[in-house]
Enzyme design. Structure first.
Site, short mmCIF file in Angstrom:
data_model
loop_
_atom_site.label_atom_id
_atom_site.label_comp_id
_atom_site.label_asym_id
_atom_site.label_seq_id
_atom_site.Cartn_x
_atom_site.Cartn_y
_atom_site.Cartn_z
N ALA A 59 9.97 7.70 13.74
CA ALA A 59 10.07 8.39 15.03
C ALA A 59 10.41 9.86 14.84
CB ALA A 59 11.12 7.71 15.90
N ALA B 230 15.53 2.44 7.85
CA ALA B 230 15.01 1.22 8.46
C ALA B 230 13.48 1.18 8.48
CB ALA B 230 15.55 1.08 9.88
N GLU C 49 1.24 -12.24 14.69
CA GLU C 49 2.66 -12.55 14.55
C GLU C 49 3.19 -13.16 15.84
OE1 GLU C 49 4.90 -9.30 13.00
OE2 GLU C 49 3.56 -8.99 11.31
N HIS D 143 16.61 -11.43 14.21
CA HIS D 143 15.41 -11.89 13.51
C HIS D 143 15.67 -13.31 13.02
CE1 HIS D 143 11.99 -12.13 10.82
NE2 HIS D 143 11.53 -11.01 11.34
N ARG E 12 10.67 -14.07 19.08
CA ARG E 12 11.81 -14.10 18.17
C ARG E 12 13.08 -14.69 18.77
NH1 ARG E 12 11.03 -8.19 15.20
NH2 ARG E 12 9.38 -8.87 13.80
N HIS F 262 18.89 -7.77 14.10
CA HIS F 262 17.71 -7.09 13.58
C HIS F 262 17.35 -5.81 14.34
CE1 HIS F 262 13.88 -6.68 11.57
NE2 HIS F 262 13.20 -6.78 12.71
N ARG G 235 12.19 -7.68 21.80
CA ARG G 235 11.06 -6.91 21.25
C ARG G 235 9.96 -7.82 20.71
NH1 ARG G 235 9.50 -4.93 16.29
NH2 ARG G 235 11.39 -5.49 15.16
#
Length: 524
Positions: free
Chosen positions: A15, A44, A117, A245, A292, A354, A389
């Protein structure tokens, strides 16, 4: 000592680097990128294994929006999801593929090798084996090092944002709007505190996983940006939504290394130590590819109900195929260091903190509630992630909002130069060095409190206990901080305590269950 720039960026992940990359296209603009790590690529972003949403098929933007809204459990901001789905894949192509040359995997026929995923309706995730973040970060930093107008400053810790009127000795400043003009930085090599002054400051400091006992995050993810923003009066939002996670390595003495979700996308299954594949009982439609929060809670339920210290991820079928070992070298390396051979035995796993879905509230270009301050990446709350997320969207969000912030800063005409004479030099708080044992033990107290009381499953009595305990810890650390010589460990401890308290308070106030915030005592 004082450093000056046109834009100060705190953090060098995808970012912050995306902001710097866009701004560096004007050679007259001076950009200062600060990294707490001694190596700017160590953060990260480099730890992100799975991939980045990057494939645009006919109708896919709308389908991606639906997946984002579903994963976010009703709290995803629709216009933010639309922005990510429409702008994101094009930026991946233009910036990461065409400009930087990130070597995303391709099939033998030369087409993109796409993964599916958890929570995704189709295959749309680009990857570089299971080292996607590391490759993206390496290419970003290499590009910035080639720009003469970009200065990378490693091994410097941001202590606090510099704001007026708070850091001014002029009492008349109180009548003027509050504005950010940079930050105090600690030079880790010599302990000197510098002023870094700039008309615009960008927070891109990453997450807060280190406030929990088990986390997939690097050591620097201790909530620095959240805490600095909170002290400056900046609005934070959705702090209770911390995503766990489902699969981190669970071997005594080894770190909680992330075991990528892409393994389950390739066919790996979660099992109990007795060998039962249990996810269809919790998510009949999705099974092991459920979002998740669903997978993590299912694992937590199995562990609590049956007393299991961990569960198993059986990826032997994946690694038995010749492409398995080449596709997941990071998993093989981390497991090997812990004495596990995933080709021959299931991998012991537990859920771990996570990703922070909330953070510093920003608009569509990364502006915060404090004039002169932007926030991008995990430290920010764009509304994209809602209460949970969707996998492989964090790198994409960082790229989209980082680029947008750079574009917005580049076109602003309301540049206000920092009034250097009005901004105080750093005032030393003490000369005695903090005992590292005390710092470590206080941090462990925070991590244990958050893990047991503000973890995967929450309820009022636990959260109230956590609030009392964290308040006591925070007061003690406050006194300790004011009487010791500032160093990186002490800064991190102070920020972790404040970030944990804010997160706990948000969880206590939100009595409903939603996404990553699960209340056992929620009204029916």
């Amino acid at each position: 000592m004082t450093l000056e720039a046109d834009v100060l960026i705190l953090g060098s992940g995808i970012a912050g680097a995306a902001v710097a990359l866009h701004l560096s296209r004007d050679p007259r603009r001076r950009v200062l990128v600060v990294s707490r790590a001694s190596d700017p690529t160590d953060g990260a972003t480099s730890w992100a294994q799975g991939g980045i949403v990057g494939h645009v098929a006919e109708g896919d933007p709308d389908l991606l929006v639906r997946d984002l809204l579903a994963a976010g459990a009703g709290l995803t901001l629709p216009e933010a999801a639309q922005r990510l789905a429409e702008a994101g894949p094009h930026l991946v192509t233009r910036v990461l593929v065409e400009e930087l040359g990130v070597p995303f995997c391709r099939s033998a026929a030369g087409t993109w090798s796409l993964a599916q995923e958890g929570g995704h309706s189709t295959e749309r995730v680009l990857h570089v084996r299971d080292e996607t973040g590391a490759e993206i970060e390496r290419h970003l930093i290499a590009a910035l090092l080639r720009r003469a107008n970009v200065t990378l400053l490693p091994a410097h810790t941001a202590i606090d944002l510099l704001t007026l009127p708070h850091h001014s000795d002029n009492p008349l400043r109180a009548y003027r709007p509050v504005r950010c003009f940079g930050a105090y930085l600690l030079d880790q090599a010599n302990g000197e505190v510098l002023r870094a002054l700039a008309p615009f400051t960008v927070l891109s400091t990453g997450g807060l996983g280190q406030i929990f006992r088990h986390t997939t995050n690097p050591s620097g993810s201790r909530g620095d940006g959240f805490a600095m923003a909170h002290r400056a009066g900046v609005r934070l939002e959705n702090m209770e939504y911390v995503q766990f996670h489902p699969t981190s390595l669970a071997v005594p003495g080894a770190r909680n290394a992330l075991i990528t979700e892409a393994l389950r996308g390739a066919g790996a299954q979660l099992r109990t130590p007795d060998g039962e594949a249990f996810m269809r009982r919790y998510a009949p439609a999705w099974g092991d590819l459920a979002p998740r929060d669903v997978v993590a809670r299912a694992m937590h339920s199995e562990m609590v109900r049956r007393g299991y210290p961990h569960l198993l991820l059986d990826a032997r079928s994946v690694f038995s195929r010749c492409d398995g070992q080449s596709a997941f070298p990071n998993v093989l390396r981390n497991c090997g260091m812990a004495g596990i051979d995933p080709c021959e035995e299931p991998i012991p796993v537990v859920p771990a903190a996570h990703y922070a879905c909330g953070g510093v509230l920003v608009d569509r270009v990364g502006r915060t509630s404090l004039e002169g301050l932007y926030a991008v990446g995990e430290v920010s709350c764009t509304g994209v992630h809602g209460a949970n997320r969707l996998a492989s969207t964090s790198l994409l969000e960082g790229l989209v909002w980082g680029t947008s912030a750079g574009e917005d800063i580049a076109t602003r005409s309301d540049v206000v130069s920092p009034p250097e004479r009005e901004l105080r030099e750093w005032e030393a708080t003490g000369s005695e060095v903090a005992d590292p044992v005390l710092v470590l033990r206080d941090l462990e107290s925070i991590q244990n409190t958050m893990w047991h009381y503000v973890g995967l499953s929450r309820r009022a009595d636990r959260l109230a206990r956590a609030s009392d305990d964290l308040d006591h810890i925070w007061k003690g650390i406050g006194s300790f901080y004011r009487t010791r010589k500032v160093d990186d460990g002490l800064v991190g401890l102070r920020n972790a305590a404040q970030c944990a308290w804010v997160t706990c308070l948000a969880a206590l106030r939100n009595r409903s269950s939603c996404g990553a915030h699960w209340r056992e005592d929620a009204p029916a």
